[in-house]
Structures are given as C-alpha cells and as structure tokens.
Scaffold this motif. Structure first.
Motif, PDB file in Angstrom:
ATOM      1  N   GLU A  43      38.332  34.938  36.299  1.00 28.39           N
ATOM      2  CA  GLU A  43      37.930  36.339  36.412  1.00 28.39           C
ATOM      3  C   GLU A  43      39.097  37.217  36.845  1.00 28.39           C
ATOM      4  O   GLU A  43      39.278  38.335  36.342  1.00 28.39           O
ATOM      5  N   VAL A  44      39.913  36.731  37.777  1.00 28.86           N
ATOM      6  CA  VAL A  44      41.078  37.506  38.204  1.00 28.86           C
ATOM      7  C   VAL A  44      42.096  37.601  37.071  1.00 28.86           C
ATOM      8  O   VAL A  44      42.704  38.644  36.837  1.00 28.86           O
ATOM      9  N   ALA A  45      42.277  36.491  36.339  1.00 27.47           N
ATOM     10  CA  ALA A  45      43.218  36.482  35.221  1.00 27.47           C
ATOM     11  C   ALA A  45      42.804  37.475  34.144  1.00 27.47           C
ATOM     12  O   ALA A  45      43.639  38.150  33.543  1.00 27.47           O
ATOM     13  N   ARG A  46      41.509  37.592  33.897  1.00 26.69           N
ATOM     14  CA  ARG A  46      41.024  38.478  32.837  1.00 26.69           C
ATOM     15  C   ARG A  46      41.062  39.939  33.258  1.00 26.69           C
ATOM     16  O   ARG A  46      41.460  40.811  32.483  1.00 26.69           O
ATOM     17  N   SER A  47      40.617  40.225  34.453  1.00 25.51           N
ATOM     18  CA  SER A  47      40.537  41.622  34.901  1.00 25.51           C
ATOM     19  C   SER A  47      41.873  42.138  35.422  1.00 25.51           C
ATOM     20  O   SER A  47      42.136  43.336  35.395  1.00 25.51           O
ATOM     21  N   GLU A  48      42.696  41.219  35.938  1.00 28.89           N
ATOM     22  CA  GLU A  48      44.007  41.543  36.516  1.00 28.89           C
ATOM     23  C   GLU A  48      43.902  42.412  37.763  1.00 28.89           C
ATOM     24  O   GLU A  48      44.915  42.895  38.263  1.00 28.89           O
ATOM     25  N   ARG A  49      42.705  42.584  38.273  1.00 30.82           N
ATOM     26  CA  ARG A  49      42.512  43.360  39.500  1.00 30.82           C
ATOM     27  C   ARG A  49      41.476  42.669  40.383  1.00 30.82           C
ATOM     28  O   ARG A  49      40.381  42.329  39.917  1.00 30.82           O
ATOM     29  N   LEU A  50      41.802  42.502  41.654  1.00 32.01           N
ATOM     30  CA  LEU A  50      40.883  41.830  42.576  1.00 32.01           C
ATOM     31  C   LEU A  50      39.566  42.589  42.711  1.00 32.01           C
ATOM     32  O   LEU A  50      38.499  41.982  42.746  1.00 32.01           O
TER      33      LEU A  50
ATOM     34  N   LYS B 276      33.815  42.514  41.942  1.00 33.21           N
ATOM     35  CA  LYS B 276      32.571  43.169  41.528  1.00 33.21           C
ATOM     36  C   LYS B 276      31.822  42.329  40.502  1.00 33.21           C
ATOM     37  O   LYS B 276      30.601  42.164  40.590  1.00 33.21           O
ATOM     38  N   ARG B 277      32.555  41.768  39.549  1.00 28.71           N
ATOM     39  CA  ARG B 277      31.918  40.945  38.519  1.00 28.71           C
ATOM     40  C   ARG B 277      31.336  39.657  39.091  1.00 28.71           C
ATOM     41  O   ARG B 277      30.325  39.151  38.619  1.00 28.71           O
ATOM     42  N   LEU B 278      32.007  39.129  40.131  1.00 36.85           N
ATOM     43  CA  LEU B 278      31.556  37.875  40.743  1.00 36.85           C
ATOM     44  C   LEU B 278      30.583  38.104  41.894  1.00 36.85           C
ATOM     45  O   LEU B 278      30.061  37.149  42.473  1.00 36.85           O
ATOM     46  N   SER B 279      30.380  39.383  42.248  1.00 39.72           N
ATOM     47  CA  SER B 279      29.464  39.771  43.338  1.00 39.72           C
ATOM     48  C   SER B 279      29.884  39.160  44.667  1.00 39.72           C
ATOM     49  O   SER B 279      29.053  38.642  45.435  1.00 39.72           O
ATOM     50  N   ILE B 280      31.186  39.187  44.947  1.00 35.75           N
ATOM     51  CA  ILE B 280      31.677  38.739  46.237  1.00 35.75           C
ATOM     52  C   ILE B 280      32.647  39.785  46.794  1.00 35.75           C
ATOM     53  O   ILE B 280      33.110  40.672  46.065  1.00 35.75           O
TER      54      ILE B 280
ATOM     55  N   SER C  22      38.122  40.828  49.793  1.00 38.59           N
ATOM     56  CA  SER C  22      38.957  40.088  50.741  1.00 38.59           C
ATOM     57  C   SER C  22      38.673  38.596  50.673  1.00 38.59           C
ATOM     58  O   SER C  22      39.589  37.774  50.783  1.00 38.59           O
ATOM     59  N   THR C  23      37.406  38.240  50.477  1.00 35.39           N
ATOM     60  CA  THR C  23      37.042  36.832  50.313  1.00 35.39           C
ATOM     61  C   THR C  23      37.667  36.271  49.046  1.00 35.39           C
ATOM     62  O   THR C  23      38.197  35.148  49.040  1.00 35.39           O
ATOM     63  N   LEU C  24      37.617  37.065  48.001  1.00 39.06           N
ATOM     64  CA  LEU C  24      38.212  36.637  46.736  1.00 39.06           C
ATOM     65  C   LEU C  24      39.715  36.414  46.890  1.00 39.06           C
ATOM     66  O   LEU C  24      40.265  35.430  46.390  1.00 39.06           O
TER      67      LEU C  24
ATOM     68  N   ARG D  72      41.350  35.569  49.580  1.00 36.07           N
ATOM     69  CA  ARG D  72      41.570  34.328  50.327  1.00 36.07           C
ATOM     70  C   ARG D  72      41.369  33.109  49.438  1.00 36.07           C
ATOM     71  O   ARG D  72      42.124  32.126  49.525  1.00 36.07           O
ATOM     72  N   ARG D  73      40.366  33.171  48.581  1.00 33.66           N
ATOM     73  CA  ARG D  73      40.093  32.037  47.689  1.00 33.66           C
ATOM     74  C   ARG D  73      41.250  31.804  46.722  1.00 33.66           C
ATOM     75  O   ARG D  73      41.613  30.667  46.425  1.00 33.66           O
ATOM     76  N   VAL D  74      41.829  32.896  46.232  1.00 27.23           N
ATOM     77  CA  VAL D  74      42.963  32.771  45.314  1.00 27.23           C
ATOM     78  C   VAL D  74      44.163  32.167  46.033  1.00 27.23           C
ATOM     79  O   VAL D  74      44.844  31.279  45.516  1.00 27.23           O
ATOM     80  N   HIS D  75      44.422  32.626  47.263  1.00 25.55           N
ATOM     81  CA  HIS D  75      45.538  32.090  48.042  1.00 25.55           C
ATOM     82  C   HIS D  75      45.333  30.596  48.320  1.00 25.55           C
ATOM     83  O   HIS D  75      46.286  29.804  48.247  1.00 25.55           O
TER      84      HIS D  75
END
Length: 302
Positions: free
Chosen positions: A16-23, A28-32, A35-37, A39-42
C-alpha cells in the motif's frame, strides 16, 4: 544461516505504501494510524536489514531493494487472490472486479457509454474506471488493465496496441459568429484557444497546439478535457478534441478538417499474472472488439 520471516500484514502494508507513495494515503486505505504505519514500515526494514523507501518531500519512493521486494510481494498478492477465486469458483464463471486505468476522455466518453454489452454478457464482472492524469503503474497494481497514450517501455508487462484515434479542431456557433463565421488557418494565433496547461502535461502526446502553430497562446487552459470541452461548447473559444468525444455533440462544428488532423494511439497494458485471470482477459478482449466495432467513431471521415 539466519532467515527472517514476514507475515501477510507486513506485505499488505508494504504494497500500500509502495502504491500510494504517501503514508497518509496508505494509512487511510488500510484504516490505521499514520504513525503506526510508519513504525511498521521501519520494523520491516529492520527485519530485512535494508532500506525499502527513500523518504522525500514528495513521499516514499522505492529503493532498489524496495523494487525487488515489490515484484515478490505483488506475486504473493496475485497468488492469494487467484487461490480465493479458484476455491470459490468465481474465476471459472468470469466473476470479479476489473480496474481499468484510463485517461478522462477515453474513459468517460468512449468506454463508459459502451459497457452495456459487457454487463449483459458477463453480469458477474464489475468494472472500475480509474482516471489518471499520469502514466499508470501496472507493476504496482494500480489497475488490472491500463490504457496508455504512449507505448510503455516496461518489458515485464504485456503491451498491445489498442487503436489509433483522431483529434480535430472544433468550435461552437456562438464563437464563430464573433469571427465572421470562419477560421483562417493562416491566422490561427489570432483566435481564442482552449487547451491543456502545458507545464502540467505528463506526456507530449497531449501537446497538440505546437503541431499547428508555435505562436498560439491559449486564452483558457485546463488539466481536464471535460472542462475544455464545456468551454468550447459555451463559445469561449476553439480547441482540439478527440473525435470520439466531439462527434457525439451536434452543437460542435468541425473546423479546418483538411488543415487540422491530429492522430494518436492507445495501448493496452497489463501484468502477465493479471492477464491469466479469466475476468481480466475477458475485459481485455472486449476492449479490443469494442474499438474494432466503433472504428468510425475513433477515425471518422471528414
């Protein structure tokens, strides 16, 4: 030897991050929470001991390792979707959603009005038209099928020429009355023109006026072909429109058909794994047949 493991949630977040290129968009698409997102990427990058994204002011851009992971992650997603379809039997019956990434004009004025036969023949196929004002990233699964205005260079996708189409000069009687009822090609730069915003064009294929007269200065510009069409229809000026759009409006008058005749091409693009899905292939073949059946609208005689 140490092997790291990734769960499916890691893959979904990465995709989702790769496709949207914006956190913010991905969150919003993942409903999370964003900041949590983040951390998950890191954590995913730490787990893989590599950097997957370059953080820039324009967003998250994939690194070389990120591009490698994207290919595997997309394959995992396609395999998972295929498994679900096979288990439920949906794919056997030409059932499912097909996203078509397309330009505003071709999607709104050519594809959308001609979907009724597809719906009648394959009622379990749902079509989504996504209008893009840029090149569509099939490799990032932005769409199942893309219709591109120039032939892509990506060798990992399936590319097939869809059709040629014609664009010509159009105006409305209310404007022509202001210029004594005629347009003189030798005086093109003296008229009021409607066109795209040059510095926002994502492809030179949309830069029509340069082919007519380098001295033309548009009086109204828009990134939307629909806005250009309605401006021309209102009598604001003259402009280049696709024939498949303009020929359906009897209030528009074709101007200088012998002097102005712009030709462009469209290309179908998909990923090999997507093409193997029956509902995607059915829509692909339907689009091929549609342009053949409607050739007179795409390439009308003068």
């Amino acid at each position: 030897m140490y092997y790291c493991t990734m769960n499916w949630d890691d893959i979904k977040i990465f995709l989702e991050v790769a496709r949207s290129e914006r956190l913010s968009t991905a969150a919003k698409r993942l409903s999370i929470d964003a900041s949590t997102l983040s951390r998950r990427v890191h954590k995913l990058e730490e787990k893989l001991s590599t950097k997957l994204f370059e953080r820039t002011v324009e967003g998250h851009k994939l690194t070389q390792d990120g591009e490698k992971l994207l290919q595997y992650a997309r394959q995992m997603e396609l395999n998972a979707n295929q498994a679900l379809k096979n288990i439920t039997g949906d794919n056997i019956h030409n059932s499912g959603q097909v996203r078509i990434g397309v330009t505003e004009a071709f999607g709104s004025f050519f594809i959308a009005p001609h979907l009724i036969e597809l719906q009648q023949s394959f009622p379990n196929i749902n079509v989504e038209l996504l209008h893009f004002a840029r090149n569509i990233k099939i490799s990032r699964n932005e769409a199942d099928i893309a219709i591109a205005v120039e032939k892509p260079k990506n060798t990992s996708t399936i590319i097939s020429k869809l059709c040629d189409y014609q664009l010509q000069l159009y105006g409305h009687k209310s404007y022509l009355d202001k210029v004594m009822g005629r347009i003189d090609p030798s005086q093109f730069s003296s008229y009021r023109w409607i066109s795209y915003v040059d510095n926002l064009l994502y492809t030179e294929q949309l830069s029509y006026l340069k082919e007519l007269d380098a001295n033309i200065k548009p009086h109204f510009q828009s990134t939307s072909i629909t806005s250009q069409y309605t401006a021309i229809k209102s009598g604001l000026g003259i402009g280049i429109l696709p024939c498949f759009l303009a020929e359906q409006d009897n209030s528009l008058i074709k101007l200088c058909p012998n002097e102005v005749n712009v030709m462009r091409s469209l290309y179908l693009v998909t990923h090999p794994e997507s093409k193997r899905l029956s509902h995607v292939n059915t829509v692909w073949q339907y689009l091929k047949q549609l342009v053949s059946d409607q050739k007179a609208l795409l390439l009308p005689e003068h």
